[in-house]
Design a protein around this motif. Structure first.
Motif, PDB file in Angstrom:
ATOM      1  N   MET A 164       5.707   1.539  -3.743  1.00  0.00           N
ATOM      2  CA  MET A 164       4.577   1.788  -4.659  1.00  0.00           C
ATOM      3  C   MET A 164       3.372   1.953  -3.966  1.00  0.00           C
ATOM      4  O   MET A 164       2.562   3.013  -4.034  1.00  0.00           O
ATOM      5  CB  MET A 164       4.479   0.916  -5.738  1.00  0.00           C
ATOM      6  CG  MET A 164       2.889   0.505  -6.412  1.00  0.00           C
ATOM      7  SD  MET A 164       2.976   1.604  -7.611  1.00  0.00           S
ATOM      8  CE  MET A 164       1.154   2.229  -7.453  1.00  0.00           C
ATOM      9  N   MET A 165       2.969   1.207  -2.924  1.00  0.00           N
ATOM     10  CA  MET A 165       1.926   1.170  -2.045  1.00  0.00           C
ATOM     11  C   MET A 165       1.983   2.528  -1.286  1.00  0.00           C
ATOM     12  O   MET A 165       0.942   3.118  -0.938  1.00  0.00           O
ATOM     13  CB  MET A 165       1.845  -0.065  -1.060  1.00  0.00           C
ATOM     14  CG  MET A 165       0.531  -0.161  -0.419  1.00  0.00           C
ATOM     15  SD  MET A 165      -0.623  -0.963  -1.373  1.00  0.00           S
ATOM     16  CE  MET A 165      -0.379  -2.482  -1.884  1.00  0.00           C
ATOM     17  N   MET A 166       3.214   2.621  -0.652  1.00  0.00           N
ATOM     18  CA  MET A 166       3.549   4.001   0.196  1.00  0.00           C
ATOM     19  C   MET A 166       3.110   5.178  -0.582  1.00  0.00           C
ATOM     20  O   MET A 166       2.841   6.081  -0.106  1.00  0.00           O
ATOM     21  CB  MET A 166       4.794   3.804   0.574  1.00  0.00           C
ATOM     22  CG  MET A 166       5.274   2.720   1.681  1.00  0.00           C
ATOM     23  SD  MET A 166       4.039   2.715   2.996  1.00  0.00           S
ATOM     24  CE  MET A 166       4.298   1.230   4.093  1.00  0.00           C
ATOM     25  N   ALA A 167       3.597   5.275  -1.964  1.00  0.00           N
ATOM     26  CA  ALA A 167       3.527   6.495  -2.673  1.00  0.00           C
ATOM     27  C   ALA A 167       2.066   6.518  -2.846  1.00  0.00           C
ATOM     28  O   ALA A 167       1.617   7.614  -2.735  1.00  0.00           O
ATOM     29  CB  ALA A 167       4.184   6.142  -4.043  1.00  0.00           C
ATOM     30  N   PHE A 168       1.538   5.623  -3.127  1.00  0.00           N
ATOM     31  CA  PHE A 168      -0.239   5.579  -3.470  1.00  0.00           C
ATOM     32  C   PHE A 168      -0.942   6.359  -2.090  1.00  0.00           C
ATOM     33  O   PHE A 168      -1.520   7.005  -2.070  1.00  0.00           O
ATOM     34  CB  PHE A 168      -0.333   4.009  -3.362  1.00  0.00           C
ATOM     35  CG  PHE A 168      -1.509   3.726  -4.411  1.00  0.00           C
ATOM     36  CD1 PHE A 168      -1.041   3.261  -5.574  1.00  0.00           C
ATOM     37  CD2 PHE A 168      -3.038   3.714  -4.003  1.00  0.00           C
ATOM     38  CE1 PHE A 168      -1.808   2.962  -6.514  1.00  0.00           C
ATOM     39  CE2 PHE A 168      -3.667   3.309  -5.255  1.00  0.00           C
ATOM     40  CZ  PHE A 168      -3.285   2.988  -6.394  1.00  0.00           C
ATOM     41  N   ILE A 169      -0.346   5.821  -0.953  1.00  0.00           N
ATOM     42  CA  ILE A 169      -1.003   6.345   0.383  1.00  0.00           C
ATOM     43  C   ILE A 169      -0.713   7.698   0.654  1.00  0.00           C
ATOM     44  O   ILE A 169      -1.472   8.501   0.830  1.00  0.00           O
ATOM     45  CB  ILE A 169      -0.531   5.161   1.412  1.00  0.00           C
ATOM     46  CG1 ILE A 169      -1.010   3.893   1.333  1.00  0.00           C
ATOM     47  CG2 ILE A 169      -1.020   5.984   2.906  1.00  0.00           C
ATOM     48  CD1 ILE A 169      -0.485   2.878   2.492  1.00  0.00           C
ATOM     49  N   VAL A 170       0.431   8.093   0.445  1.00  0.00           N
ATOM     50  CA  VAL A 170       1.217   9.461   0.574  1.00  0.00           C
ATOM     51  C   VAL A 170       0.299  10.256  -0.388  1.00  0.00           C
ATOM     52  O   VAL A 170       0.026  11.433   0.083  1.00  0.00           O
ATOM     53  CB  VAL A 170       2.392   9.335   0.217  1.00  0.00           C
ATOM     54  CG1 VAL A 170       2.981  10.809   0.079  1.00  0.00           C
ATOM     55  CG2 VAL A 170       3.416   8.861   1.436  1.00  0.00           C
TER      56      VAL A 170
ATOM     57  N   GLY B 267      -2.051  13.410   0.636  1.00  0.00           N
ATOM     58  CA  GLY B 267      -1.823  14.846   0.493  1.00  0.00           C
ATOM     59  C   GLY B 267      -2.485  15.483  -0.537  1.00  0.00           C
ATOM     60  O   GLY B 267      -2.830  16.621  -0.669  1.00  0.00           O
ATOM     61  N   GLY B 268      -3.191  14.352  -1.474  1.00  0.00           N
ATOM     62  CA  GLY B 268      -4.069  14.971  -2.447  1.00  0.00           C
ATOM     63  C   GLY B 268      -3.254  14.735  -3.912  1.00  0.00           C
ATOM     64  O   GLY B 268      -2.325  15.035  -4.094  1.00  0.00           O
ATOM     65  N   LEU B 269      -4.228  13.771  -4.830  1.00  0.00           N
ATOM     66  CA  LEU B 269      -3.441  13.562  -5.998  1.00  0.00           C
ATOM     67  C   LEU B 269      -3.424  14.707  -6.812  1.00  0.00           C
ATOM     68  O   LEU B 269      -4.003  15.618  -6.906  1.00  0.00           O
ATOM     69  CB  LEU B 269      -4.687  12.638  -6.604  1.00  0.00           C
ATOM     70  CG  LEU B 269      -4.737  11.129  -6.421  1.00  0.00           C
ATOM     71  CD1 LEU B 269      -5.997  10.557  -7.190  1.00  0.00           C
ATOM     72  CD2 LEU B 269      -3.442  10.692  -7.054  1.00  0.00           C
ATOM     73  N   GLY B 270      -2.095  14.823  -7.225  1.00  0.00           N
ATOM     74  CA  GLY B 270      -1.667  15.651  -8.145  1.00  0.00           C
ATOM     75  C   GLY B 270      -1.042  16.734  -7.485  1.00  0.00           C
ATOM     76  O   GLY B 270      -0.497  17.789  -8.149  1.00  0.00           O
ATOM     77  N   SER B 271      -1.093  17.091  -6.085  1.00  0.00           N
ATOM     78  CA  SER B 271      -0.436  18.131  -5.364  1.00  0.00           C
ATOM     79  C   SER B 271       0.995  17.842  -4.913  1.00  0.00           C
ATOM     80  O   SER B 271       0.990  16.874  -4.290  1.00  0.00           O
ATOM     81  CB  SER B 271      -1.547  18.358  -4.082  1.00  0.00           C
ATOM     82  OG  SER B 271      -0.689  19.039  -3.186  1.00  0.00           O
TER      83      SER B 271
ATOM     84  N   PRO C 106       2.806  19.912  -2.875  1.00  0.00           N
ATOM     85  CA  PRO C 106       3.085  20.182  -1.530  1.00  0.00           C
ATOM     86  C   PRO C 106       2.287  18.954  -0.743  1.00  0.00           C
ATOM     87  O   PRO C 106       2.819  18.620   0.354  1.00  0.00           O
ATOM     88  CB  PRO C 106       2.322  21.391  -1.244  1.00  0.00           C
ATOM     89  CG  PRO C 106       1.958  22.084  -2.376  1.00  0.00           C
ATOM     90  CD  PRO C 106       1.952  20.992  -3.598  1.00  0.00           C
ATOM     91  N   GLY C 107       1.343  18.391  -1.301  1.00  0.00           N
ATOM     92  CA  GLY C 107       0.512  17.335  -0.461  1.00  0.00           C
ATOM     93  C   GLY C 107       1.481  16.020  -0.586  1.00  0.00           C
ATOM     94  O   GLY C 107       1.451  15.312   0.578  1.00  0.00           O
ATOM     95  N   ALA C 108       2.191  15.850  -1.679  1.00  0.00           N
ATOM     96  CA  ALA C 108       3.365  14.694  -1.375  1.00  0.00           C
ATOM     97  C   ALA C 108       4.273  15.032  -0.193  1.00  0.00           C
ATOM     98  O   ALA C 108       4.676  13.894   0.345  1.00  0.00           O
ATOM     99  CB  ALA C 108       3.776  14.649  -2.703  1.00  0.00           C
TER     100      ALA C 108
END
Lengths: 239, 286, 389, 326
Positions: free
Chosen positions: B221-227, B231-235, B237-239
């Motif tokens: 969860m923390m990693m997903a948060f950081i990623v 990358g940009g919330l909601g993006s 390609p950013g993820a």
């Protein structure tokens, strides 16, 4: 024959009332316009028709049926589509994807290719820009894309909110021409405009709203020569 | 040295793919519903518990278990969205706390049903692939291939499928999407379902690789948060970019300096990004 | 409708507030347990509660605890501290003020133990704690005793065994979790291995939540150790480290001198990879009494039972016997004197004595026999039993 | 004198004197915790009122706690100055980071403060020589006011109650001034507020500093009351607790934060008898409240009394009026 009937329509945003007991009729196959200054309640009226703005009281009758509590997707399915103010394209999607979303609902999907060709027929520029992101189009192209997207749902009624806003005069003329030819295929058009001259020239019947209430209505020929209209809406602004 | 470099790169890639799976769902849910889904790690955990139950205890085929577990997690996501989160669309604060409450509840429930201890299931794939001195455990290759395949399928879904297109449209402009006849409520359920399904898949894939416990979701969860912030919330390609970046950064720094330093670097990157480019590496300015 | 529901909720919450505070009945001896019963750490924390409650149940079923002519039913009040200091303070305050107990087992965890130690000392509560930090026994506490061995107690005998049986080992790397338990126990590991003349080629700390040890293992292997010591790493995690190291080509030996949990190690590492690992064994599972305890435990908590139960089972029995000998359940001083005088005590798996003078400056540490174990064919085999002196 | 004010006065007297009537320091301990968390919840209320949820407030409270502990223990500073310093450190952190962090808004601010708070907690853990690592710092002296040591919990209770009451009054006062009107406006429509010439960032920083001071004070109290400080008490979960108190009680009024603390802090004690089910019940109760009382208890009270003095329009009028007075 009237296709849409507004009966005592009221729209409130909290304590502020945007539309007060509006009564109007839109004839099948006509072009009808709603005029008025900023904040007169024009967009709210269109929003109600599109199912986006909740009606506080009153009724909307469409094709003989009460559609007052219909939501946006139900109105689209029923054949009423809005091209909103400011285009509201999906900037991160391509022109083609925007058009495809226009044909999202059931009945529109079946004739997708056919309708796409028809839209490209009206707006050849969109065909060229097919795979470009909508956000990168010029203002005129965006307006074309917005109208095209609305047409993709194969509407019976096309609602246009400020189609001329922010466009160069040359483009406005072009857009007006296309609106007229769309109407010729049998689509009823309801247009909301601040550019009163354009709207009155385009339409056959007009309603004038002032601070949410109906101030005046009549055939556009008459309205064009009405003193009040000339002073308030046509006076200084020669469009 | 070259060998070590390749090893670090391979490690980074394998973590990165899982981070991307986690982050995609998280960012999808945020992009469409504006819900910061604090329960995302719990969906990961439920996916892993599904494997523990189906594959570990009942002895079903591993790949079949994945499919079934993942679909169940997706369904759970839809139920959570419908029953608990639907009312909070547009109220970021309340929806965030509701997600936290869901996380607490799911974690407690798992601890009661399956015990608080770490558990393991047998590995469906064993052995190590050794290429030019670089070691790649075979189970990680399987995980990587499945993750990659799902990512490609997800990409194709978003790019070409009708509902994928509708999701992107709702993320960009919900009102305009409604005007095209898209029912936002349906898209919310779909997005939450798909998002939790991806988290569940990450959990199901990692279940035999790591250990399984009710609290295993916290770190992913923390990693997903950081990623997602990188990358940009909601993006979308950013993820992908953020996931790979974090995977490589973690692999590099924990090889040379240890995991605490790697965590600090990750948080440091988050602070810098938020201060100087809050929309993230790939996000559009809002 | 909505409003009446809302009013109802508030009313119910208020009722619950009153309902949960109840007075105790006569002829009941209440003792307290504070431990991590939920959340991370509860797999060990439940050992404090489980062991105590199994011992209490045995006595209750045999008719109760007869002290100075009065027979008591023993009631165990267990409170969760969530492995956190502030919550342990709340729980112990409740035990002292609300439940009026004189005897407490727990808490688990260094922070929690240090936080409540002054309360035990101030109120004269006899406490048998479970914590790894040597600070627990610092400053010569009068009422705080530790009833399970820590790394410092058993690392010497086990390293001695390795030294004798694996003379080829030279280079040792030590991996511990990055928290107080890990830090304290890593210190005793380093000191002991150095004492036996080993080269410490690396000491590593990892965050408890880490599951991905590939980078970590890559780094350790660059130091070419012959033995990787896993210290107080939780067993499942230890199994993961073993597996990931083996997969990265590590050929040397593993030892895990710290905390029980062979089945979890084998599950996580796989049978082949775990083979030959030297482990500290907390409890002899071959002991017939152990199987009985497992059954009793299953009635309290879902299995598997953690070996910590054994220590608290013994400690609780010692405590109850001390009360009988002292002839009081009120006079803490008398019970404490008897408790200290009871050792050597025949516990479930051997003789227990009080010790710890050279490490802590007092004898508040209960010393237990040390079992050296080896993982063979996925099972733990006890290869040596070292009794306390 | 109306019925209402009589009831209020009676209620206040009851809140002050009950620990001296009920001879059970366990209840008093819960009471102390309630008022201590009320201070933190009120400091969170300031942030929420301007629409900036900070997950760093747990860490700021921690900074206050460590400040008080270190000053008293290592430098032999007397309690009162050390206590005030704990607040000042909180304010200082806000003053330094505010100008940068408060430029970020919405969810981004939430995430930023989350990362910032976690870095502070990592620092508590890893800088062992100063902060004592996971074990933290033990043996902090108890609060001492003008030569009187608060050894008895009942006195700690009064002290905490006094601090909470003070914090409450400060919030009430702030919200009744121009600043209050401005931060409401900033929350609702920053563009409009800015078009009226409001220095948005300046107000934000000011509020953040006050809020940081209060969080620090809560920490200073924590250190002297518990007599120890450990890092795990100050993670983002502490900030989340303060947030949940506000949501349960209702963000609309400072009273909401107080009600939330009174409801939430004793909850684990009420649930203690349910053993391993207590976290589950906690989660379910939270879900229930969020689902059925989305505006908190204050929201219910308000909807019962149908008083909507905080309507959008009225607040804008208020701020416009302030501008004209100037």
């Amino acid at each position: 024959m009237s296709l849409i009937k507004l009966e005592n329509l009221c729209v409130d945003y909290g304590p502020i009332s945007a539309v007060k007991t509006l009564n109007a009729e839109i004839m099948n196959g006509s072009i009808t316009c709603i005029l008025g200054a900023n904040g007169a309640g024009k967009s709210s009226t269109l929003g109600c028709l599109a199912g986006l703005v909740p009606v506080s009281s009153g009724r909307i009758i469409y094709d003989g049926q009460d559609v007052t509590s219909h939501q946006a997707h139900q109105m689209v399915s029923a054949g009423v589509t809005l091209a909103p103010e400011g285009r509201r394209l999906f900037p991160g999607l391509t022109v083609y994807e925007n058009l495809r979303l226009g044909a999202y609902t059931g009945h529109a999907r079946e004739g997708f290719q056919e309708q796409l060709e028809a839209v490209f027929g009206y707006f050849p520029r969109l065909r060229e820009r097919r795979d470009q992101l909508a956000g990168s189009l010029s203002g005129g192209e965006q307006q074309m894309c917005a109208i095209g997207r609305a047409l993709m749902s194969r509407p019976r009624v096309l609602l246009l909110d400020e189609p001329s806003l922010g466009l160069a005069p040359k483009i406005i003329v072009e857009v007006a021409k296309i609106i007229r030819s769309i109407n010729k295929t049998g689509i009823t058009v309801l247009i909301v405009e601040q550019n009163a001259k354009l709207a009155l020239q385009l339409s056959s019947y007009g309603y004038v709203l002032e601070t949410g209430s109906l101030a005046l209505e009549g055939p556009c020929k008459d309205l064009l020569h009405d003193d009040h209209i000339r002073q308030a809406y046509l006076g200084g602004t020669a469009a | 040295m070259l060998q070590l470099t390749i090893q670090i790169a391979v490690n980074g890639l394998t973590f990165g793919l899982i981070y991307i799976l986690m982050a995609l769902g998280f960012t999808l849910i945020f992009g469409i519903m504006r819900v910061v889904n604090f329960a995302h790690g719990e969906f990961y955990m439920v996916g892993a518990i599904g494997i523990l139950l189906l594959f570990g205890t009942l002895g079903f085929n591993y790949y079949l278990s994945i499919v079934f577990a993942v679909l169940c997690v997706g369904l759970l996501g839809v139920i959570v969205e419908r029953v608990l989160l639907r009312g909070f669309v547009g109220r970021e604060l309340n929806s965030m706390i509701m997600a936290l409450a869901v996380a607490i509840t799911l974690q407690a429930l798992a601890a009661i049903l399956f015990g608080p201890q770490e558990q393991s299931v047998a590995r469906p794939v064993t052995g190590v692939l050794q290429v030019a001195g670089v070691f790649i455990p075979r189970d990680r290759i399987v995980v990587g291939v499945i993750a990659l395949a799902v990512l490609i399928a997800f990409y194709l879904f978003l790019r070409y499928a009708r509902y994928g297109l509708a999701m992107r449209a709702v993320a960009q402009d919900p009102a305009a999407a409604a005007l095209q006849g898209i029912r936002p409520g349906f898209i919310y359920s779909l997005a939450f379902g798909v998002g939790s399904l991806l988290a569940g898949l990450a959990g199901a894939l990692m279940a035999p690789v790591y250990t399984i416990s009710p609290f295993m979701g916290d770190v992913p969860m923390m990693m997903a948060f950081i990623v997602v912030i990188l990358g940009g919330l909601g993006s979308i390609p950013g993820a992908v970019v953020g996931g790979l970046l974090l995977g490589f950064v973690e692999s590099l720094f924990s090889t040379f300096f240890g995991s605490t330093i790697a965590t600090m670097i990750a948080f440091g990157m988050v602070v810098l990004i938020l201060l100087f480019k809050p929309s993230g590496l790939m996000g559009r300015a809002q | 409708m909505r409003k009446s529901i809302q009013a109802g909720v508030i009313a119910v919450a208020g009722l619950a507030a009153f309902g949960s505070f109840q007075a105790s009945a006569d002829e009941v001896l209440t003792i307290g347990v504070v431990s991590a019963l939920e959340g991370p750490g509860s797999e060990w924390g439940r050992g404090v509660d489980g062991g105590t409650r199994i011992a209490a149940k045995e006595i209750n079923e045999a008719g109760g605890l007869t002290v100075n002519g009065t027979t008591y039913q023993i009631r165990v009040r267990s409170y969760d501290d969530g492995y956190a200091a502030a919550r342990a303070v709340a729980a112990v305050t409740r035990l002292i003020e609300q439940d009026r107990v004189n005897f407490v087992l727990g808490p688990l965890g260094s922070g929690a133990a240090l936080a409540v130690k002054p309360m035990y000392e101030e109120h004269g509560i006899l406490a048998l704690v479970n914590s790894y930090t040597p600070e627990t026994l610092a400053d010569n506490p009068q009422y705080t005793y530790r009833v399970l061995p820590t790394t410092a107690e058993y690392v010497g005998p086990i390293v001695g065994w390795i030294n004798e049986n694996h003379p080829d080992i030279q280079r040792v790397a030590i991996i511990s979790p990055n928290d107080q338990t890990g830090w304290d126990s890593q210190k005793s590991q380093v000191a002991t291995y150095e004492e036996f003349g080993y080269d410490i080629v690396g000491t590593e700390l990892f965050e408890r939540a880490t599951r991905n040890f590939q980078p970590f293992v890559t780094r350790i292997m660059a130091q070419q150790p012959d033995l990787i010591e896993l210290d107080t790493t939780p067993p499942g995690t230890a199994g993961l480290i073993i597996r990931q190291a083996r997969e990265m080509g590590y050929q040397g030996m593993f030892s895990k001198i710290g905390g029980p949990g062979v089945p979890e190690i084998v599950d996580a590492a796989g049978k082949e990879f775990a083979e030959g690992t030297v482990v500290y064994v907390a409890a002899d599972t071959e002991n017939p009494k152990y199987a009985e305890m497992e059954e009793a435990y299953a009635e309290i908590y879902p299995p598997p039972m953690n070996a910590f139960n054994v220590f608290f089972y013994d400690a609780a029995h010692m405590l109850f016997e001390a009360m009988q000998r002292a002839g009081t359940v009120e006079d803490v001083e008398a019970v404490r004197a008897e408790l200290l005088a009871m050792a050597p005590y025949e516990g479930m798996q051997g003789t227990l004595v009080w010790g710890g003078e050279e490490l802590y400056g007092n004898n508040n540490q209960l010393q237990t026999p040390t079992f050296v174990g080896l993982i063979q064919d996925g099972k733990e085999v006890i290869v040596d039993r070292i009794a306390v002196e | 004198m109306t019925m209402r004010s009589v009831l209020l006065a009676l209620g206040f007297v009851a809140i002050v004197v009950w620990p001296f009537l009920v001879d059970n320091t366990f209840y008093t301990h819960i009471g102390v915790s309630v008022w201590m968390f009320t201070i933190l919840a009120l400091s969170m209320n300031l942030m929420l009122r301007m629409g900036q949820l900070s997950l760093a407030h747990g860490a700021i409270m921690g900074l206050g706690a460590y400040t008080a502990a270190l000053l008293m223990l290592r430098l032999d500073v007397p309690f009162l100055p050390a206590f005030i310093c704990s607040g000042l450190v909180g304010a200082l952190v806000a003053a330094i980071t505010g100008p940068v962090m408060l430029r970020v808004k919405g969810v981004y601010f939430v995430l930023l403060t989350f990362a910032f708070g976690e870095i502070i907690v990592l620092m508590f853990i890893d800088w062992v020589s100063l902060f004592g690592g996971h074990n933290g710092i033990f043996g902090v002296p108890r609060a001492e006011l003008f030569g009187f040591v608060l050894r008895d919990r009942s006195y700690s209770y009064l002290f905490a109650l006094g601090l909470a009451a003070l914090a409450y009054l400060i919030l009430r006062w702030i919200y009744s001034t121009e600043t209050g009107a401005v931060i409401d406006a900033l929350h609702d429509d920053e563009d409009l507020a800015r078009s009226l010439g409001v220095n948005a960032l300046g107000y934000r920083i000011g509020i953040f500093i006050v809020s940081g001071f209060m969080a620090g004070i809560a920490g200073g109290f924590y250190a002297s009351y518990f007599t120890f400080v450990t890092p795990e008490s100050f993670t983002f979960w502490t900030a989340v607790d303060a947030l949940v108190m506000n949501i349960l009680g209702g963000i609309a009024l400072p009273l909401g934060a107080v009600i939330g603390a009174v409801m939430l802090v004793p909850l684990p004690e009420l649930l203690r008898d349910s053993q391993e089910y207590q976290i589950l019940f906690y989660g379910l109760i939270l879900i229930f409240f969020l689902k059925f009382l989305p505006d908190g208890v204050v929201g219910v009270i308000k909807s019962l009394s149908t008083d909507s003095s905080r309507s959008l329009g009225k607040r804008f009028m208020k701020i416009l009026a302030w501008r004209q007075v100037k």
